[in-house]
Scaffold this active site. Sequence first.
Site, PDB file in Angstrom:
ATOM      1  N   ALA A 116      90.045  39.556  62.957  1.00 15.07           N
ATOM      2  CA  ALA A 116      91.330  39.471  62.258  1.00 15.07           C
ATOM      3  C   ALA A 116      91.548  38.096  61.624  1.00 15.07           C
ATOM      4  O   ALA A 116      90.759  37.165  61.812  1.00 15.07           O
ATOM      5  CB  ALA A 116      92.459  39.803  63.222  1.00 15.07           C
ATOM      6  N   HIS A 117      92.667  37.993  60.904  1.00 22.46           N
ATOM      7  CA  HIS A 117      92.943  36.769  60.145  1.00 22.46           C
ATOM      8  C   HIS A 117      93.100  35.550  61.038  1.00 22.46           C
ATOM      9  O   HIS A 117      93.651  35.607  62.128  1.00 22.46           O
ATOM     10  CB  HIS A 117      94.175  36.944  59.243  1.00 22.46           C
ATOM     11  CG  HIS A 117      95.426  37.361  59.954  1.00 22.46           C
ATOM     12  ND1 HIS A 117      96.563  37.711  59.290  1.00 22.46           N
ATOM     13  CD2 HIS A 117      95.722  37.484  61.264  1.00 22.46           C
ATOM     14  CE1 HIS A 117      97.512  38.021  60.148  1.00 22.46           C
ATOM     15  NE2 HIS A 117      97.024  37.889  61.355  1.00 22.46           N
ATOM     16  N   ASN A 118      92.558  34.433  60.549  1.00 17.73           N
ATOM     17  CA  ASN A 118      92.637  33.123  61.201  1.00 17.73           C
ATOM     18  C   ASN A 118      91.874  33.032  62.514  1.00 17.73           C
ATOM     19  O   ASN A 118      92.058  32.086  63.279  1.00 17.73           O
ATOM     20  CB  ASN A 118      94.091  32.701  61.406  1.00 17.73           C
ATOM     21  CG  ASN A 118      94.785  32.393  60.093  1.00 17.73           C
ATOM     22  OD1 ASN A 118      95.481  33.255  59.545  1.00 17.73           O
ATOM     23  ND2 ASN A 118      94.581  31.193  59.582  1.00 17.73           N
TER      24      ASN A 118
ATOM     25  N   SER B 146      94.229  34.895  65.016  1.00 16.38           N
ATOM     26  CA  SER B 146      94.405  33.511  65.479  1.00 16.38           C
ATOM     27  C   SER B 146      93.810  33.248  66.852  1.00 16.38           C
ATOM     28  O   SER B 146      94.281  32.375  67.581  1.00 16.38           O
ATOM     29  CB  SER B 146      95.898  33.133  65.470  1.00 16.38           C
ATOM     30  OG  SER B 146      96.429  33.246  64.167  1.00 16.38           O
TER      31      SER B 146
ATOM     32  N   GLN C  97      98.265  37.063  52.004  1.00 13.70           N
ATOM     33  CA  GLN C  97      97.199  36.384  52.735  1.00 13.70           C
ATOM     34  C   GLN C  97      96.439  35.514  51.733  1.00 13.70           C
ATOM     35  O   GLN C  97      95.564  35.990  51.001  1.00 13.70           O
ATOM     36  CB  GLN C  97      96.277  37.404  53.382  1.00 13.70           C
ATOM     37  CG  GLN C  97      97.003  38.427  54.260  1.00 13.70           C
ATOM     38  CD  GLN C  97      97.588  37.820  55.518  1.00 13.70           C
ATOM     39  OE1 GLN C  97      96.870  37.359  56.402  1.00 13.70           O
ATOM     40  NE2 GLN C  97      98.911  37.817  55.610  1.00 13.70           N
TER      41      GLN C  97
END
EC number: 2.3.1.191
Length: 346
Positions: A239-241, A259, A198
């Site tokens: 969470a990521h993005n 996302s 990441q």
Amino acid sequence: MEFSAKQIAAFIQGEIIGDENATVHTFAKIEEGIPGAISFLSNPKYTPYIYETKASIVLVNKDFTPEQEVKATLIKVDNAYESLAKLLNLYEMSKPKRTGIDERAYVAETAKIGKDVYIAPFACIGDHAEVGDNTVIHPHATVGGGAKIGSNCILYANSTVYHDCRVGNNCILHAGCVIGADGFGFAPTPQGYEKIPQIGIVILEDNVEVGANTCIDRATMGATVIHSGVKLDNLVQIAHNDEIGSHTVMAAQVGIAGSTKVGEWCMFGGQVGIAGHLKIGNQVNLGAQSGVPGNIKSGSQLIGTPPMELKQFFKASIVQKSLPEMQIELRNLRKEIEELKQQLNK
């Protein structure tokens, strides 16, 4: 520090009903009011307390009309809750503030520290990190290498900002929150799950508040972005993005998969879960424990799993209570139908 009703009314632009010379030096809930305290009334459920409170001054909304004698001095304002917030902020600002770097803190030689910063014992500031003016960093808080913290921020004990992440001005990070841990990214292979590095960051814009033990994961690539004015309760997972729009608020245990883009001025109740790669519009309100598997248009007010409009949800809830009786009735009807079929076939 002591203030008079006259001084307070001038600060919050209120109208005094009672003694303008009444003074206060502390705050109290209306049901626990004491002499010398200022309180407020904004929720009608607490109206009975205003007739018995011992608070010296009470903030009320302009449309409040007493039905009996009130002993406290009243200050009428457009919004009592908002006015209380202004007074509490003034109270906090008036407290003496420590500055300087404690000798037991670790600050890398290459770190840049602004003016009037306080860094408490056992805090850690990494290589090439930056800390803005008037920021307070409490014990055991960590700012990773290359991370940037804006001005007038507070990082409470054990909060962590990972390397290269960005925190804007006037942000508050509560104890145990983690900004920039790896996103949950793994590629399935015949041998198992292979970690996907990441390499992105997290960006918190200005005036963001992050609750205790809340986690905001760094992006796989690019940035996980929390826009200005967002308020996250304790134990929230971003969470990521993900991208969270300005002035959105989330209660405890909300979880948002990767996302997903959330619009501005949204309100999510506790334990709301949102799937990944979705788009949630602006001004969306989601009731507690809602589970969201798809996109939601702006202005929606939904609750449930899958989420539905409030009226539909309440109707479904009423029907749900009757399901055991309906099941018995259905079995009886099926039995009667079978008996009728047998009679007709004779």
